[in-house]
Scaffold this active site. Structure first.
Site, short mmCIF file in Angstrom:
data_model
loop_
_atom_site.label_atom_id
_atom_site.label_comp_id
_atom_site.label_asym_id
_atom_site.label_seq_id
_atom_site.Cartn_x
_atom_site.Cartn_y
_atom_site.Cartn_z
N SER A 67 52.65 23.89 -6.49
CA SER A 67 52.75 23.36 -5.21
C SER A 67 53.41 24.32 -4.30
CB SER A 67 53.64 22.07 -5.17
OG SER A 67 53.69 21.39 -3.99
N TYR A 74 61.76 18.59 -7.44
CA TYR A 74 60.35 19.00 -7.54
C TYR A 74 59.93 20.39 -7.15
CZ TYR A 74 55.29 18.06 -6.52
OH TYR A 74 54.10 18.49 -6.39
P1 NAP Z 1 48.47 11.53 -9.23
O1 NAP Z 1 47.26 11.05 -8.64
O2 NAP Z 1 49.51 10.80 -9.14
O3 NAP Z 1 48.11 11.97 -10.78
C1 NAP Z 1 49.07 12.32 -11.85
C2 NAP Z 1 48.53 12.30 -13.17
O4 NAP Z 1 49.39 12.69 -13.98
C3 NAP Z 1 47.71 11.02 -13.52
O5 NAP Z 1 46.57 11.32 -14.44
C4 NAP Z 1 48.93 10.61 -14.45
O6 NAP Z 1 48.17 9.61 -15.43
C5 NAP Z 1 49.44 11.75 -15.30
N1 NAP Z 1 50.88 11.68 -15.57
C6 NAP Z 1 51.68 11.30 -14.81
N2 NAP Z 1 52.73 11.26 -15.71
C7 NAP Z 1 52.54 11.59 -16.97
C8 NAP Z 1 53.05 11.64 -18.20
N3 NAP Z 1 54.24 11.19 -18.45
N4 NAP Z 1 52.50 11.90 -19.47
C9 NAP Z 1 50.96 12.29 -19.38
N5 NAP Z 1 50.70 12.11 -17.89
C10 NAP Z 1 51.10 11.80 -16.87
O7 NAP Z 1 48.78 13.11 -8.75
P2 NAP Z 1 48.12 14.25 -8.25
O8 NAP Z 1 48.38 14.58 -6.93
O9 NAP Z 1 46.72 14.31 -8.86
O10 NAP Z 1 48.76 15.37 -8.97
C11 NAP Z 1 48.48 16.37 -9.95
C12 NAP Z 1 49.28 17.82 -9.92
O11 NAP Z 1 49.20 18.24 -8.52
C13 NAP Z 1 50.63 17.50 -10.21
O12 NAP Z 1 51.23 18.47 -10.89
C14 NAP Z 1 51.19 17.44 -8.85
O13 NAP Z 1 52.64 17.92 -8.66
C15 NAP Z 1 50.24 18.52 -8.20
N6 NAP Z 1 50.19 18.38 -6.72
C16 NAP Z 1 50.01 17.45 -5.96
C17 NAP Z 1 49.81 17.24 -4.59
C18 NAP Z 1 49.52 16.16 -3.93
O14 NAP Z 1 49.90 16.27 -2.73
N7 NAP Z 1 48.74 15.09 -4.19
C19 NAP Z 1 50.33 18.55 -4.00
C20 NAP Z 1 51.02 19.78 -4.74
C21 NAP Z 1 50.90 19.64 -6.17
P3 NAP Z 1 48.91 8.51 -16.10
O15 NAP Z 1 49.78 7.69 -15.13
O16 NAP Z 1 47.60 7.67 -16.58
O17 NAP Z 1 49.81 9.12 -17.31
#
Ligand code: NAP
Length: 262
Positions: A140, A153
């Protein structure tokens, strides 16, 4: 007959991970989808099988639980069809450090760093032996910005960047591509999961645009991909400054400014 390569994606039930799953299925890959929500994984798997003909397995796992994590590690070690790992599962925490519960902090670190590095460690020796494959780690831009006030984070994401850069240096000569993807704010469920109101954030990137940009970097074999950074010269300058600092370290001698006044 050629064997279709398989991509294992963590956090594939929604958001960035589900979008990667869709894109790789349409590119002709088979998939292993990992997350906790089995029903959502099943629904996505059924849709992608029907749309693309891909073979899609699901592996329901909570990556903060050692037993579940070990099962995913074993799959990465043993399933030689898997040649790409998308290390995407992650979460964030709202609020200032002093208001975050210690157990929540530890769980965040376990998911965003421990699980990610264990999964990379499980697959990397096999890929290096084969001389092929890829590990994509989702970091990120927060990992570059302590000013954003998301200290834990951001620290986990700084870990992801450093690890990816180090692994890239180690593994690229062995034929294994390692990419760090550093999204900025992207419209997914991550915000509401952390109790943050995303509707107050007008400038989020759409998740499809984010993943498509990350895949442009992937196809170019870029070590670090910053889809929201408009002038790439900023990244080059940061990296050049870092290298300049390293070159100025002379470990046998204390710097003049730290020498006690005579
Ligand atoms: P999201 O929509 O909340 O999705 C998160 C995913 O991780 C879901 O599939 C969730 O599935 C899974 N997950 C969460 N806790 C888990 C656990 N304990 N074990 C296994 N799976 C787990 O978030 P996203 O934005 O797509 O994030 C994906 C990645 O991108 C993350 O690493 C995040 O830090 C990074 N990121 C996101 C942003 C943003 O603004 N969205 C920005 C920078 C980086 P379940 O709940 O089914 O387990």
């Amino acid at each position: 007959m050629t064997t279709r390569s398989t991509v294992l994606i963590t956090g594939a039930s929604t958001g960035i991970g589900a979008t990667y799953a869709e894109r790789f299925a349409h590119r002709g890959h088979d998939l292993v989808l990992v997350a906790r929500d089995e029903a959502r994984l099943q629904a996505l798997a059924a849709r992608l099988r029907a749309q693309t003909g891909a073979a899609v397995d699901i592996l329901a796992a909570d990556l903060t639980q050692p037993g579940d994590l070990a099962a995913v590690e074993a799959r990465l070690r043993e399933d030689t069809r898997i040649d790409t790992l998308i290390n995407n599962a992650g979460a964030t925490l709202a609020g200032p450090f002093i208001d975050q519960a210690t157990d929540d902090v530890a769980r965040l670190v376990a998911l965003n760093t421990t699980a990610l590095v264990r999964l990379a460690s499980a697959i990397a020796p096999r890929l290096a032996q084969a001389g092929t494959g890829a590990i994509v780690n989702i970091g990120s831009v927060v990992g570059l910005a302590p000013e954003f006030g998301m200290s834990v984070y951001g620290a986990t994401k700084a870990f992801v960047l450093f690890l990816s850069q180090g692994l890239s240096l180690e593994l690229a000569p062995k034929g294994v591509y390692v990419q760090a993807v550093l999204p900025a704010g992207t419209r997914t469920e991550i915000w509401e999961r952390a109790g943050i109101d995303a509707s107050a954030m007008p400038d989020l990137m759409e998740v499809g645009a984010l993943v498509d940009a990350a895949l442009v970097g992937f196809d170019r074999r870029e070590p670090v991909t910053l889809p929201a950074l408009h002038d790439a010269a900023h990244w080059d300058a940061l990296d050049a400054a870092r290298r300049g600092l390293i070159a100025d370290l002379r470990q046998a001698h204390v710097a003049q400014r730290y020498r006690a006044a005579a």
